[in-house]
Design an enzyme around this catalytic site. Structure first.
Site, short mmCIF file in Angstrom:
data_model
loop_
_atom_site.label_atom_id
_atom_site.label_comp_id
_atom_site.label_asym_id
_atom_site.label_seq_id
_atom_site.Cartn_x
_atom_site.Cartn_y
_atom_site.Cartn_z
N ASP A 140 0.82 -1.22 0.00
CA ASP A 140 0.00 0.00 0.00
C ASP A 140 0.85 1.26 0.00
O ASP A 140 2.01 1.25 0.45
CB ASP A 140 -0.91 0.01 1.23
CG ASP A 140 -0.12 -0.09 2.54
OD1 ASP A 140 0.77 -0.95 2.62
OD2 ASP A 140 -0.38 0.71 3.46
N GLU A 141 0.26 2.31 -0.49
CA GLU A 141 0.78 3.68 -0.36
C GLU A 141 2.28 3.80 -0.66
O GLU A 141 3.00 4.50 0.05
CB GLU A 141 0.51 4.21 1.06
CG GLU A 141 -0.96 4.29 1.36
CD GLU A 141 -1.27 4.71 2.80
OE1 GLU A 141 -2.23 5.47 2.98
OE2 GLU A 141 -0.58 4.26 3.74
C1 TNX Z 1 -3.97 3.78 5.90
S1 TNX Z 1 -4.81 0.86 5.36
C2 TNX Z 1 -2.95 2.83 5.95
C3 TNX Z 1 -2.28 2.59 7.24
C4 TNX Z 1 -2.66 3.62 8.26
C5 TNX Z 1 -4.16 3.80 8.25
C6 TNX Z 1 -4.67 4.74 9.30
C7 TNX Z 1 -3.50 0.96 4.64
C8 TNX Z 1 -3.30 -0.08 3.67
N1 TNX Z 1 -2.67 1.97 4.92
O1 TNX Z 1 -0.88 2.59 7.04
O2 TNX Z 1 -2.24 3.19 9.52
O3 TNX Z 1 -4.55 4.28 6.99
O4 TNX Z 1 -6.07 4.75 9.34
#
Ligand code: TNX
Length: 421
Positions: free
Chosen positions: A232-233
């Site tokens: 992710d991200e």
């Molecule tokens: C998004 S869910 C993220 C997490 C964060 C969360 C906080 C996801 C795949 N990535 O790294 O902790 O939001 O709500």
């Protein structure tokens, strides 16, 4: 008794309660375990107190046939942003077991800390596990600790899904080993709550040697099929590098006879149909994954994130995906969450508890309760049998159980709480 010719599936059970006895039947042991959890819920709340209670107690007669809608009913605990020790994890596992959930997804690594001992790369925990959000002392699980968690979970028919997040969310590893950085220099440890700034060096051979070692050691600690690789991200990874990276990591996971799970962004890569995609943010990615033959774990942030505040007054938690009151968390259905999704595409449901703002067990409990039982029910019960107005009455009676179990919970005004033991 164990029976084998039945339509109850791998986890179902039948319970025949007559005047003077209860007969439990199940095709597999998990069903007997779930039947016992049902009996716990049929008995008075005071049975959950830690000291001995005396009966006699009565249960209404009748027959129960019960089996789950989905085979994956999970919660995630983020032990990276703040570290939680083995005893806390066991307590969380007890909660999951009580509500017939069967997966604990442990988010073991992130920018702020690496929490699982890897013997071939010891600095990951020696240095990379030494702090957490806010600069506290952090911590990590030795492999022995981790085995203890896996066993404790297995005793309760719960699978641990270990997550090693990559190529982003990897700062703690990069701070621990300079060779994981494209410029060969390690950054300082990070104790803030930003995200999207780190990435493994996808073009370096050493990166894949490192990942091979990590996955090999994690696979050896994991009796169950799944390893979660995050994905992710990864905002600072070029897209073409990201796609190649996921492809290579998938091969490594498969080489160790495991199936890959990743957050929904991995659907853009070349997925094997044994890989599973966890929907958290992007419905298009989930549909792309289904076209590629993958199954979906449904964890939309707007519905299932246990770290979202209940309302504007909640002292803990985040609100980027909105507030999630107890009814919002319950009143939705995984299969109709996205147009075109069907139950056949869905492996199950998971409610993640991210820990940027959550620092101890009381705070875990306050964010998880009373929403967690709602996700358990979404995973277990078909949508036609679920109704908020009826559910809130049943949930209200769990206040006495939460108290007996010393669970710190949010007393939502939407629920008619009944406290007496
Ligand atoms: C998004 S869910 C993220 C997490 C964060 C969360 C906080 C996801 C795949 N990535 O790294 O902790 O939001 O709500």
């Amino acid at each position: 008794m164990i029976i084998d010719n039945s339509d109850l599936g791998a986890e179902g059970y039948e319970m025949i309660i007559s005047e003077d006895q209860i007969v439990l039947k199940a095709p597999y042991p998990a069903g007997i375990f779930y039947a016992i959890q049902t009996i716990r819920q049929l008995l008075p709340a005071k049975i959950e107190l830690s000291d001995e209670q005396t009966g006699p107690w009565e249960i209404a007669t009748g027959t129960i046939r019960d089996y789950p809608r989905y085979s994956y009913r999970g919660s995630l605990l983020d032990v990276s942003r703040h570290f939680f020790g083995v005893e806390d994890v066991k307590r969380y596992l007890d909660f999951l077991a009580f509500y017939k959930m069967n997966v604990l997804h442990l988010h073991l690594t992130d920018d702020q800390g690496w929490r699982i001992e890897i013997k071939s790369w010891p600095n990951l925990t020696a240095y990379g596990g030494s702090t957490e959000v806010g600069g506290g002392e952090g911590g990590f699980y030795t492999q022995e600790d981790y085995k203890e968690i896996v066993e404790y979970a297995a005793d309760r028919f719960i699978t641990i899904v270990p997550e090693i997040d990559m190529p982003g969310h990897s700062h703690a590893a990069m701070a621990s080993y300079p060779e994981l950085n494209c410029d060969g220099n390690s950054p300082e440890l990070y104790t803030g709550t930003d995200y999207g700034f780190s990435s493994f060096c996808t073009g370096r051979e050493i990166t894949y040697q490192f990942i091979d070692d990590v996955i090999r050691e994690i696979a050896a600690l994991t009796p169950e099929p799944y390893i979660h690789i995050g994905g992710d991200e990864s905002h600072v990874t070029q897209m073409e590098d990201y796609l190649l990276f996921i492809d290579k990591v998938q091969r490594i996971v498969n080489k160790y006879d495991k199936q890959m799970i990743g957050w929904d962004e991995i659907a853009q890569a070349n997925l094997s149909n044994t890989s599973v995609v966890q929907l958290w943010n992007n419905a298009d990615f989930a549909m792309e994954a289904i076209r590629k033959g993958s199954k979906i774990i449904v964890s939309p942030a707007t519905k299932t994130y246990l770290d979202m505040k209940y309302d504007s007054t909640t002292r803990l938690g985040l609100d980027w995906a909105g507030y999630i009151e107890v009814d919002d968390g319950y009143n939705w259905d995984p299969a109709s969450f996205i147009d075109g999704l069907t139950d056949d595409d869905i492996l199950g449901v998971e409610a993640p508890l991210w820990s940027e703002t959550v620092t101890n067990m009381d705070e875990i409990e306050y964010m998880a309760f009373p929403r967690l039982p709602g996700y358990a029910e979404i995973g277990w019960t078909s949508s036609e049998l679920r109704d908020w107005n009826e559910y809130k009455q049943r949930l209200g009676k769990h206040a006495a159980r939460f108290k007996a179990m010393q669970i710190d919970f949010y007393r939502s005004e939407l629920v008619p709480w009944v406290d007496g033991l």
